[in-house]
Design an enzyme around this catalytic site. Structure first.
Site, PDB file in Angstrom:
ATOM      1  N   GLN A 176      80.565 -42.414  63.709  1.00 42.95           N
ATOM      2  CA  GLN A 176      81.909 -41.821  63.820  1.00 42.95           C
ATOM      3  C   GLN A 176      81.862 -40.324  63.471  1.00 42.95           C
ATOM      4  O   GLN A 176      80.807 -39.715  63.592  1.00 42.95           O
ATOM      5  CB  GLN A 176      82.927 -42.560  62.937  1.00 42.95           C
ATOM      6  CG  GLN A 176      83.308 -43.939  63.435  1.00 42.95           C
ATOM      7  CD  GLN A 176      82.364 -45.018  62.993  1.00 42.95           C
ATOM      8  OE1 GLN A 176      81.994 -45.109  61.845  1.00 42.95           O
ATOM      9  NE2 GLN A 176      81.960 -45.874  63.903  1.00 42.95           N
ATOM     10  N   THR A 232      88.968 -44.411  60.631  1.00 44.96           N
ATOM     11  CA  THR A 232      88.265 -45.683  60.500  1.00 44.96           C
ATOM     12  C   THR A 232      88.310 -46.068  59.021  1.00 44.96           C
ATOM     13  O   THR A 232      88.917 -45.354  58.209  1.00 44.96           O
ATOM     14  CB  THR A 232      86.837 -45.588  61.084  1.00 44.96           C
ATOM     15  OG1 THR A 232      86.278 -46.911  61.150  1.00 44.96           O
ATOM     16  CG2 THR A 232      85.934 -44.685  60.260  1.00 44.96           C
ATOM     17  N   ASP A 276      81.709 -39.283  68.741  1.00 44.61           N
ATOM     18  CA  ASP A 276      81.243 -39.025  70.109  1.00 44.61           C
ATOM     19  C   ASP A 276      80.784 -37.582  70.319  1.00 44.61           C
ATOM     20  O   ASP A 276      80.954 -37.017  71.403  1.00 44.61           O
ATOM     21  CB  ASP A 276      82.337 -39.385  71.139  1.00 44.61           C
ATOM     22  CG  ASP A 276      82.789 -40.814  70.991  1.00 44.61           C
ATOM     23  OD1 ASP A 276      81.931 -41.679  70.780  1.00 44.61           O
ATOM     24  OD2 ASP A 276      84.014 -41.054  71.058  1.00 44.61           O
ATOM     25  N   GLY A 306      78.697 -46.253  68.693  1.00 50.31           N
ATOM     26  CA  GLY A 306      77.951 -46.503  69.919  1.00 50.31           C
ATOM     27  C   GLY A 306      77.029 -45.337  70.186  1.00 50.31           C
ATOM     28  O   GLY A 306      77.492 -44.256  70.502  1.00 50.31           O
ATOM     29  N   HIS A 307      75.728 -45.545  69.985  1.00 51.38           N
ATOM     30  CA  HIS A 307      74.778 -44.461  70.225  1.00 51.38           C
ATOM     31  C   HIS A 307      73.928 -44.782  71.445  1.00 51.38           C
ATOM     32  O   HIS A 307      73.306 -45.824  71.523  1.00 51.38           O
ATOM     33  CB  HIS A 307      73.888 -44.258  68.999  1.00 51.38           C
ATOM     34  CG  HIS A 307      74.641 -43.707  67.829  1.00 51.38           C
ATOM     35  ND1 HIS A 307      74.059 -43.435  66.626  1.00 51.38           N
ATOM     36  CD2 HIS A 307      75.935 -43.357  67.702  1.00 51.38           C
ATOM     37  CE1 HIS A 307      74.974 -42.959  65.797  1.00 51.38           C
ATOM     38  NE2 HIS A 307      76.123 -42.909  66.428  1.00 51.38           N
ATOM     39  N   THR A 308      73.946 -43.850  72.385  1.00 49.14           N
ATOM     40  CA  THR A 308      73.168 -44.038  73.600  1.00 49.14           C
ATOM     41  C   THR A 308      71.916 -43.185  73.518  1.00 49.14           C
ATOM     42  O   THR A 308      71.993 -42.002  73.201  1.00 49.14           O
ATOM     43  CB  THR A 308      73.993 -43.603  74.833  1.00 49.14           C
ATOM     44  OG1 THR A 308      75.244 -44.287  74.775  1.00 49.14           O
ATOM     45  CG2 THR A 308      73.296 -43.946  76.123  1.00 49.14           C
ATOM     46  N   LYS A 331      75.649 -37.581  68.643  1.00 54.01           N
ATOM     47  CA  LYS A 331      74.734 -37.778  67.507  1.00 54.01           C
ATOM     48  C   LYS A 331      73.469 -38.522  67.931  1.00 54.01           C
ATOM     49  O   LYS A 331      72.382 -38.212  67.453  1.00 54.01           O
ATOM     50  CB  LYS A 331      75.429 -38.613  66.410  1.00 54.01           C
ATOM     51  CG  LYS A 331      76.642 -37.956  65.809  1.00 54.01           C
ATOM     52  CD  LYS A 331      77.323 -38.868  64.794  1.00 54.01           C
ATOM     53  CE  LYS A 331      78.084 -40.039  65.389  1.00 54.01           C
ATOM     54  NZ  LYS A 331      79.291 -39.729  66.157  1.00 54.01           N
TER      55      LYS A 331
HETATM   56  P1  IMO Z   1      80.703 -43.055  67.402  1.00 52.69           P
HETATM   57  O1  IMO Z   1      79.676 -43.491  66.407  1.00 52.69           O
HETATM   58  C1  IMO Z   1      84.856 -42.253  68.395  1.00 52.69           C
HETATM   59  C2  IMO Z   1      87.992 -44.499  66.293  1.00 52.69           C
HETATM   60  C3  IMO Z   1      88.795 -45.522  67.083  1.00 52.69           C
HETATM   61  C4  IMO Z   1      90.124 -45.475  66.340  1.00 52.69           C
HETATM   62  C5  IMO Z   1      89.708 -45.283  64.897  1.00 52.69           C
HETATM   63  C6  IMO Z   1      89.651 -46.568  64.087  1.00 52.69           C
HETATM   64  O2  IMO Z   1      80.446 -43.462  68.797  1.00 52.69           O
HETATM   65  O3  IMO Z   1      80.983 -41.597  67.271  1.00 52.69           O
HETATM   66  P2  IMO Z   1      87.957 -48.633  64.061  1.00 52.69           P
HETATM   67  O4  IMO Z   1      87.559 -49.587  65.160  1.00 52.69           O
HETATM   68  O5  IMO Z   1      86.812 -47.861  63.493  1.00 52.69           O
HETATM   69  O6  IMO Z   1      88.805 -49.263  63.004  1.00 52.69           O
HETATM   70  O7  IMO Z   1      88.944 -47.553  64.801  1.00 52.69           O
HETATM   71  O8  IMO Z   1      88.397 -44.690  64.936  1.00 52.69           O
HETATM   72  N1  IMO Z   1      86.525 -44.684  66.356  1.00 52.69           N
HETATM   73  C7  IMO Z   1      85.690 -43.892  67.055  1.00 52.69           C
HETATM   74  N2  IMO Z   1      85.935 -42.847  67.868  1.00 52.69           N
HETATM   75  N3  IMO Z   1      83.586 -42.610  68.179  1.00 52.69           N
HETATM   76  C8  IMO Z   1      83.301 -43.626  67.336  1.00 52.69           C
HETATM   77  O9  IMO Z   1      82.036 -43.914  66.971  1.00 52.69           O
HETATM   78  C9  IMO Z   1      84.379 -44.353  66.754  1.00 52.69           C
HETATM   79  N4  IMO Z   1      84.477 -45.419  65.928  1.00 52.69           N
HETATM   80  C10 IMO Z   1      85.795 -45.589  65.671  1.00 52.69           C
HETATM   81  O10 IMO Z   1      88.925 -45.137  68.430  1.00 52.69           O
HETATM   82  O11 IMO Z   1      90.866 -44.348  66.725  1.00 52.69           O
HETATM   83 MG    MG Z   2      81.454 -43.580  70.401  1.00 51.40          MG
END
Ligand code: IMO
Ligand code: MG
Length: 408
Positions: free
Chosen positions: A219, A234, A13, A40-42, A16
């Site tokens: 992530q 993750t 978050d 999640g990319h907006t 990116k």
């Molecule tokens: P973007 O691309 C922030 C976090 C989850 C959890 C951990 C494992 O938007 O930056 P998972 O569902 O991947 O097995 O969860 O990773 N997490 C993220 N936190 N932004 C993300 O993606 C995330 N994708 C997974 O909250 O702590």
């Molecule tokens: Mg996110």
């Protein structure tokens, strides 16, 4: 012509999507190499807001070939719905512009179910990511090649038999529901078949013929399965190593771009040394609208952690930093940044004076308040990596470009 990679330097978050979007429309190829719909990319273009979870952002401008690499895990129905939503927004997605690697693994409803059932400790996004990667590593997963050779339905049926044997947690009623859902998956997989093919030769050729290539990380570095805050991570390699294993091609990235949010956030459980539980933390959450794009959860907020970011720079070899969401710090009297940790793990802070002025949308570095520039330059000096772009707001032109992002 150069290849670029964009990665989150913290816990995801970082913003990116916006930078990827600016780069993507100049690219010939955009590649996702890890993760799944947990990302999640907006992206905002004029009045239209696009949200992508799985599909590389390059599809929006329509210029580039977009590849989901073998390192990703892809849910057929989620992907199908995402394509439909984009299509309704006027984005055309054809098999010559969008490719799924046959070696990418599928995320199926059973994985989502197991994620929900087993998720208490980590606080995952419930998208089935961990269970799908578990199957991959256990060598019991289903790959996208099964969409092409017609083996998907049988493989999924067998997989549910296997799951029933392995997991006591899956009760009879649930397994019946999952079995009843097989036709829906079969249909989604069938429709996606035209998009499945090996893109490695294309990418390898592209590196030789001067194409512009962008690798789009999802992530953040400290959610990396190897280098992150294990087990609160993750299930993929979110840092630079994942780009190679997750696409199958070596690229000499001319720009390794780290996206650094000017404070820190984290979603889900796990260590966060600079976390704030007071009104300053709440102010950051409100000002930065820190609520998850994928799950809507409030994000944990805290001061910038430079000790952590130093490690991120080491892991990824960043040579260009995008410093995002600086406008969310206006109005704080004093800003703290962690520069080391005490023996008990608590942060050692360096304090800098804050600024009152609203800098939202500012496009000139010299127009930023003195203290804002001092904050930026302190970070830059500490990390020893140039901050090439300061992002001052959500729109694509809310940027200050201090160093050209496109290599000459
Ligand atoms: P973007 O691309 C922030 C976090 C989850 C959890 C951990 C494992 O938007 O930056 P998972 O569902 O991947 O097995 O969860 O990773 N997490 C993220 N936190 N932004 C993300 O993606 C995330 N994708 C997974 O909250 O702590
Ligand atoms: Mg996110």
């Amino acid at each position: 012509m150069p290849a670029y990679i964009v990665m989150g330097a913290q816990w995801g978050d970082e913003g990116k999507g916006k930078i990827v979007d600016v780069l993507a429309e100049k690219m010939d190829f955009v590649v996702r190499f890890q993760g799944g719909a947990n990302a999640g990319h907006t992206v905002i273009h004029g009045d239209i807001k696009y949200v992508t979870h799985l599909i590389p952002s390059g599809v929006i401008s329509g210029r580039s070939v977009n590849i989901i690499g073998n390192g990703c895990v892809v849910n057929p129905t989620t992907l199908f719905e995402e394509m439909e939503t984009l299509r309704k927004q006027g984005v055309n997605i054809s098999p010559d512009k969008f490719i799924i690697s046959p070696a990418a693994h599928m995320v199926l409803p059973i994985h989502e179910y197991l994620d929900r059932a087993l998720n208490e400790k980590i606080g995952t996004t419930n998208r089935g990511i961990g269970p799908a990667y578990t199957d991959k590593v256990r060598r019991t997963g289903i790959r996208w090649e099964s969409a092409c050779d017609g083996s998907f339905e049988e493989a999924y049926r067998e997989h549910l038999d296997f799951v029933e044997k392995v997991y006591a947690i899956v009760d009879d009623k649930e397994i019946q529901l999952l079995r009843d859902g097989i036709p829906e998956q079969v249909e989604a997989v069938k429709r996606l078949r035209p998009f499945v093919r090996d893109a490695r030769p294309l990418l390898a050729e592209a590196t030789k013929n001067g194409s512009k290539i962008l690798y789009e990380g999802a992530q953040g570095t400290f959610l990396d399965i190897d280098h992150g805050t294990y087990p609160f991570v993750t299930s993929s390699n979110t840092s630079i190593g994942g780009a190679y294993t997750g696409s199958g091609v070596f690229l000499d990235f001319v720009k390794r771009i780290g996206i650094v949010k000017s404070y820190t956030t984290r979603v889900g459980e796990g260590p966060f040394p600079t976390e704030l539980f007071d009104e300053t933390g709440q102010a950051l959450r409100d000002h930065g609208n820190e609520y998850g794009a994928t799950t809507g959860r409030p994000r944990r907020c805290g001061w910038l952690d430079l000790a952590l970011l130093k490690e991120s720079c080491m892991i990824n070899g960043f040579n260009y930093i995008v410093f995002s969401k600086i406008s969310c710090l206006s109005g704080l009297e004093t800003l703290k940044v962690a520069i080391a940790y005490n023996s008990d793990g608590s942060p050692v802070y360096h304090e800098l004076p804050g600024w009152e002025e609203d800098v939202l949308g500012c496009t000139e570095y010299d127009k930023l308040p003195d203290n804002c520039r001092k904050y930026i330059e302190f970070v830059e000096d500490f990390l020893g990596v140039p901050i090439g772009i300061v992002s001052t707001g959500p729109d694509r032109d809310h940027v200050i470009e201090r160093q050209p992002i496109f290599a000459k």
